[in-house]
Motif scaffolding. Structure first.
Motif, PDB file in Angstrom:
ATOM      1  N   UNK A  24     103.746  40.877  39.599  1.00  0.00           N
ATOM      2  CA  UNK A  24     102.859  41.442  39.642  1.00  0.00           C
ATOM      3  C   UNK A  24     101.916  41.265  40.961  1.00  0.00           C
ATOM      4  N   UNK A  25     102.656  40.220  41.891  1.00  0.00           N
ATOM      5  CA  UNK A  25     101.541  40.489  42.968  1.00  0.00           C
ATOM      6  C   UNK A  25     102.257  41.348  44.528  1.00  0.00           C
ATOM      7  N   UNK A  26     103.513  41.860  43.299  1.00  0.00           N
ATOM      8  CA  UNK A  26     104.538  42.864  44.345  1.00  0.00           C
ATOM      9  C   UNK A  26     105.512  42.710  45.253  1.00  0.00           C
ATOM     10  N   UNK A  40     116.293  56.728  38.814  1.00  0.00           N
ATOM     11  CA  UNK A  40     115.608  55.410  38.910  1.00  0.00           C
ATOM     12  C   UNK A  40     115.011  55.302  37.729  1.00  0.00           C
ATOM     13  N   UNK A  41     114.723  54.324  37.287  1.00  0.00           N
ATOM     14  CA  UNK A  41     113.734  53.905  36.043  1.00  0.00           C
ATOM     15  C   UNK A  41     113.133  52.597  36.500  1.00  0.00           C
ATOM     16  N   UNK A  42     111.878  53.143  36.917  1.00  0.00           N
ATOM     17  CA  UNK A  42     111.169  51.799  37.127  1.00  0.00           C
ATOM     18  C   UNK A  42     109.716  51.535  35.472  1.00  0.00           C
ATOM     19  N   UNK A  43     110.145  50.864  35.392  1.00  0.00           N
ATOM     20  CA  UNK A  43     109.902  50.013  34.352  1.00  0.00           C
ATOM     21  C   UNK A  43     108.931  48.803  34.177  1.00  0.00           C
ATOM     22  N   UNK A  44     107.634  48.687  34.174  1.00  0.00           N
ATOM     23  CA  UNK A  44     106.230  47.651  33.687  1.00  0.00           C
ATOM     24  C   UNK A  44     106.583  46.936  32.883  1.00  0.00           C
ATOM     25  N   UNK A  45     106.312  45.272  33.321  1.00  0.00           N
ATOM     26  CA  UNK A  45     107.148  44.042  32.723  1.00  0.00           C
ATOM     27  C   UNK A  45     105.440  43.639  32.472  1.00  0.00           C
ATOM     28  N   UNK A  46     105.183  43.457  31.316  1.00  0.00           N
ATOM     29  CA  UNK A  46     104.252  43.264  30.310  1.00  0.00           C
ATOM     30  C   UNK A  46     105.099  41.462  29.437  1.00  0.00           C
ATOM     31  N   UNK A  47     103.525  41.025  29.596  1.00  0.00           N
ATOM     32  CA  UNK A  47     103.646  39.546  28.466  1.00  0.00           C
ATOM     33  C   UNK A  47     103.208  40.072  26.811  1.00  0.00           C
ATOM     34  N   UNK A  48     104.558  40.120  25.961  1.00  0.00           N
ATOM     35  CA  UNK A  48     103.636  40.124  24.154  1.00  0.00           C
ATOM     36  C   UNK A  48     103.367  41.935  24.700  1.00  0.00           C
ATOM     37  N   UNK A  49     103.481  43.333  25.467  1.00  0.00           N
ATOM     38  CA  UNK A  49     102.563  43.855  25.506  1.00  0.00           C
ATOM     39  C   UNK A  49     100.968  43.765  25.908  1.00  0.00           C
ATOM     40  N   UNK A  82     105.206  42.083  35.595  1.00  0.00           N
ATOM     41  CA  UNK A  82     105.773  42.810  36.854  1.00  0.00           C
ATOM     42  C   UNK A  82     106.417  44.271  36.954  1.00  0.00           C
ATOM     43  N   UNK A  83     107.029  44.200  37.642  1.00  0.00           N
ATOM     44  CA  UNK A  83     108.022  45.908  37.232  1.00  0.00           C
ATOM     45  C   UNK A  83     109.488  45.748  37.699  1.00  0.00           C
ATOM     46  N   UNK A  85     105.617  55.501  42.442  1.00  0.00           N
ATOM     47  CA  UNK A  85     105.871  55.010  41.875  1.00  0.00           C
ATOM     48  C   UNK A  85     105.544  53.961  41.074  1.00  0.00           C
ATOM     49  N   UNK A  86     105.711  52.901  42.180  1.00  0.00           N
ATOM     50  CA  UNK A  86     105.452  51.121  40.915  1.00  0.00           C
ATOM     51  C   UNK A  86     103.958  51.319  40.579  1.00  0.00           C
ATOM     52  N   UNK A  87     103.364  51.919  42.028  1.00  0.00           N
ATOM     53  CA  UNK A  87     102.241  51.789  41.097  1.00  0.00           C
ATOM     54  C   UNK A  87     101.246  52.722  40.096  1.00  0.00           C
ATOM     55  N   UNK A  88     101.991  53.488  39.967  1.00  0.00           N
ATOM     56  CA  UNK A  88     101.330  54.541  38.504  1.00  0.00           C
ATOM     57  C   UNK A  88     102.169  54.111  37.395  1.00  0.00           C
ATOM     58  N   UNK A  89     103.068  53.851  37.464  1.00  0.00           N
ATOM     59  CA  UNK A  89     104.233  52.752  36.002  1.00  0.00           C
ATOM     60  C   UNK A  89     103.365  51.148  36.072  1.00  0.00           C
ATOM     61  N   UNK A  90     102.362  51.125  37.491  1.00  0.00           N
ATOM     62  CA  UNK A  90     101.859  49.708  36.180  1.00  0.00           C
ATOM     63  C   UNK A  90     100.438  50.109  35.812  1.00  0.00           C
TER      64      UNK A  90
END
Ligand SMILES: C[S@@+](CC[C@H](N)C(=O)[O-])C[C@H]1O[C@@H](n2cnc3c(N)ncnc32)[C@H](O)[C@@H]1O
Length: 619
Positions: free
Chosen positions: A317-319, A389-398, A403-404, A358-363
């Motif tokens: 999440x810090x890039x 290419x698929x950029x997927x935001x990762x979240x902890x239990x939503x 991170x991404x 794209x990463x910023x937008x996905x986040x």
């Protein structure tokens, strides 16, 4: 002042070594490095770095001497014995206990020199695990950049002085005396794998339980040390230990390693805020067994992630780039040095496609963003490949952002198939159009054929009617022919009759004692009988068609002209004209000729000529 500014000639020499021998000494501490190089220069009687560079160019054998001087191989079994005692009491038992069933303990001795450190580790683990277990479940990787030292290490044979630090019982158990040298036990020897490895340039060996790097880091400058330590951090398992030399402190690297025993330079990895590390951190609070189980679980997940067939990287999440599986590393040319670096600083963040935004937008939008069919050419020489290419935001239990994940699916084959399909479609369309026009042409030809058939039919009918007409004509002709034939027959019959008449007449004429000459109105001779031949000496064929008046015979034909013409043109029908003329016959005898004109009448009563009867008379 930078190192390069301090002594440019020395820096040039280092560059030369790097470019020509592939060995990079630029990360080494200048003070000791210079001292070593100076020593070598003194040996060849030079005191200028530029001259020494020229010397190296001319004498390639000098490289080996120089490297041997720079790379200090001092080592021994159980070097710093107290530290090893600590390792035996506190570290090795933990590692052995924590090992899951059938798991292999992985140890790395970095900068192993002539192998004493690696073999010390081998026999200590064999003691803790039992030799049999160690043979199957212990792997000690021992690496160094110095090939000569490695060759020595691989032999595993040492002088009695060398093995002195080894406690007697261990020496007797794990060494065999061979020709005055102590040789490491064959089975234990097989637990150790020696290899050339440059800890500054090469990717680290990973998933380690223990990483031993003693008296090697001290030769590197601070910046290079930091880089190497970051890699060590990556290489270690969550519960892995780092064992350094006495002089190495790690005070400035507290974020990566925490001391287990500062006195003996034993450290433990500080888990980083990656999903994997956080999970480990959580379980560290619980019992060791749970931690181990989780460790196995995490490794399983890591192995699955690492061997996934789709290239995938993960940014925290810090890039920072925190994970890159094998496929991603090969596809995107990433190496272990790139792990832990800000994603924005890596080429992959903008090539083959701009990903930072794209990463910023996905986040911020909290949903997956897909970019399809990205063309990627790794070098000018290579063919382009295509990636989804698929950029997927990762979240902890939503909830909290972790991170991404970015995956790169190779769709080159699909792309090729699509292009082939597109091409085939176009070809099909063209073929269809051609078929259609061929069809239209056929239709036209068909119509033309039909009209030709119709024409032929009409022509046929016309021909039939002509035929019929001709048949009628033929019939008429046949009738005409029959008529003609019957007329012909009639004519023939008549001719025959005529012929007979003629024969009859001729025989009459021949039998007559009178010369008979028949002339027409113009005095042309039509008939001249035998007696006339006899009288005047000319044959019928000589006179026929000639004018009687033109004949040169004994008869004075001129005297005939007037009375005969008058007779012919007169209106008397029938009647006679008699003339007596003196003549000379063909024998030259003077004769009197009586000529009697008999008018010859035609059927219509019109005068056509006369019949002259000539006979000699007495006179
Ligand atoms: C002083 S010895 C240490 C040996 C052993 N670790 C010990 O403590 O007894 C240092 C070793 O580091 C090795 N070394 C130096 N630079 C290295 C590098 N870049 N990569 C790997 N090994 C290197 C040298 O060849 C040498 O064998």
């Amino acid at each position: 002042m930078s190192e390069a500014e301090k002594n440019p000639a020395f820096e040039e020499l280092l560059k030369y070594l790097k470019n020509n021998r592939g060995f990079d000494f630029t990360g080494y501490k200048r003070s000791s490095l210079m001292r070593r190089v100076d020593r070598r220069m003194m040996a060849v009687d030079l005191d200028d770095y530029d001259d020494y560079r020229d010397y190296l160019e001319v004498h390639p054998g000098e490289f080996a001497y120089l490297f041997n001087t720079i790379l200090i191989n001092i080592t021994s079994f159980f070097r710093d014995p107290e530290a090893w005692t600590y390792l035996v009491d506190e570290v090795i038992p933990r590692i052995v206990e924590r090992r899951g069933e059938d798991e292999t303990i992985r140890v790395w001795s970095v900068g192993c020199a002539s192998g004493e450190e690696a073999y010390t580790l081998a026999l200590l683990f064999a003691e803790a695990m039992g030799l049999d277990d160690a043979v199957t479940h212990l792997k000690i990787y021992a690496t160094d950049v110095d090939e000569d030292a490695l060759a020595h290490a691989r032999q595993g044979g040492y002088s009695p002085e060398h093995v002195e630090p080894i406690p007697d019982d261990l020496r007797d158990t794990y060494f065999e005396l061979d020709g005055g040298r102590y040789v490491i036990h064959g089975e234990l020897r097989r637990c150790v794998v020696f290899g050339r490895h440059d800890l500054i340039q090469d990717a680290p060996i990973s998933r380690l339980d223990l990483l031993v790097c003693r008296n090697t880091l001290i030769y590197l400058n601070a910046e290079t040390q930091s880089r190497v330590l970051a890699r060590f951090h990556f290489a270690l398992n969550p519960n892995g230990y780092l064992f350094l030399g006495n002089a190495e402190m790690l005070i400035t690297h507290a974020s990566l390693f925490t001391p287990v025993s500062l006195e003996h330079r034993v450290f433990r990895k500080v888990p980083k805020e990656t999903p994997r590390d956080r999970m480990v951190l959580l379980t560290q609070a619980g019992d060791e067994r749970a931690a181990d189980e989780l460790g196995v679980y995490v490794r399983l997940r890591e192995a699955a992630f690492g061997s996934a067939t789709v290239a995938q990287i993960v940014i925290d999440r810090d890039g920072y780039l925190v994970l890159a599986n094998e496929k991603a590393r090969r596809l995107l040319d990433l190496d272990h040095q790139d792990l832990g670096r800000p994603f924005r600083d890596l080429e992959i963040s903008y090539r083959p496609v701009e990903l930072r935004s794209v990463v910023d937008r996905a986040k911020s939008e909290r949903h997956e963003i897909a970019i399809e069919d990205v063309e990627f050419r790794r070098s000018k020489e290579e063919d382009a490949i295509y990636l989804d290419v698929a950029v997927v935001p990762l979240r902890n239990n939503g909830e909290r952002a972790l991170g991404v994940s970015i995956s790169f699916r190779d769709v080159t084959r699909n792309h090729e198939l699509e292009s082939e399909l597109h091409r085939s479609n176009q070809e099909l369309e063209t073929a269809y159009e051609e078929l259609q026009s061929a069809n239209e042409e056929l239709e036209t030809t068909n119509e033309e054929l039909q009209s030709t058939v119709e024409e032929l039919q009409t022509t046929n009918e016309e021909l039939r009617s002509i035929n019929e007409e001709m048949e009628t004509m033929n019939e008429e002709l046949r009738t005409a022919n029959d008529e003609l034939q019957s007329k012909n027959q009639e004519l023939r019959e008549r001719t025959d009759a005529l012929g007979q008449t003629e024969v009859f007449l001729e025989s009459i004429l021949a039998s007559l004692e009178v010369g008979i000459v028949v002339i027409d109105r113009d005095f042309d001779i039509l008939l001249w009988n035998e007696r006339a031949v006899d009288l005047w000496g000319l044959e019928e064929h000589e006179v026929k068609g000639r004018s009687l008046l033109s004949l040169d015979i004994g008869l004075p034909v001129g005297e005939l002209a007037e009375p005969v013409r008058t007779f012919i043109e007169g209106d008397e029908s029938g009647g006679e004209l008699e003339l007596i003329l003196d003549a000379i016959n063909r024998r030259g005898k003077s004769v009197r000729v009586s000529i009697t004109n008999t008018l010859r009448l035609d059927p219509h009563g019109e005068s056509k000529g006369v019949v002259l009867l000539m006979e000699e008379v007495e006179g």
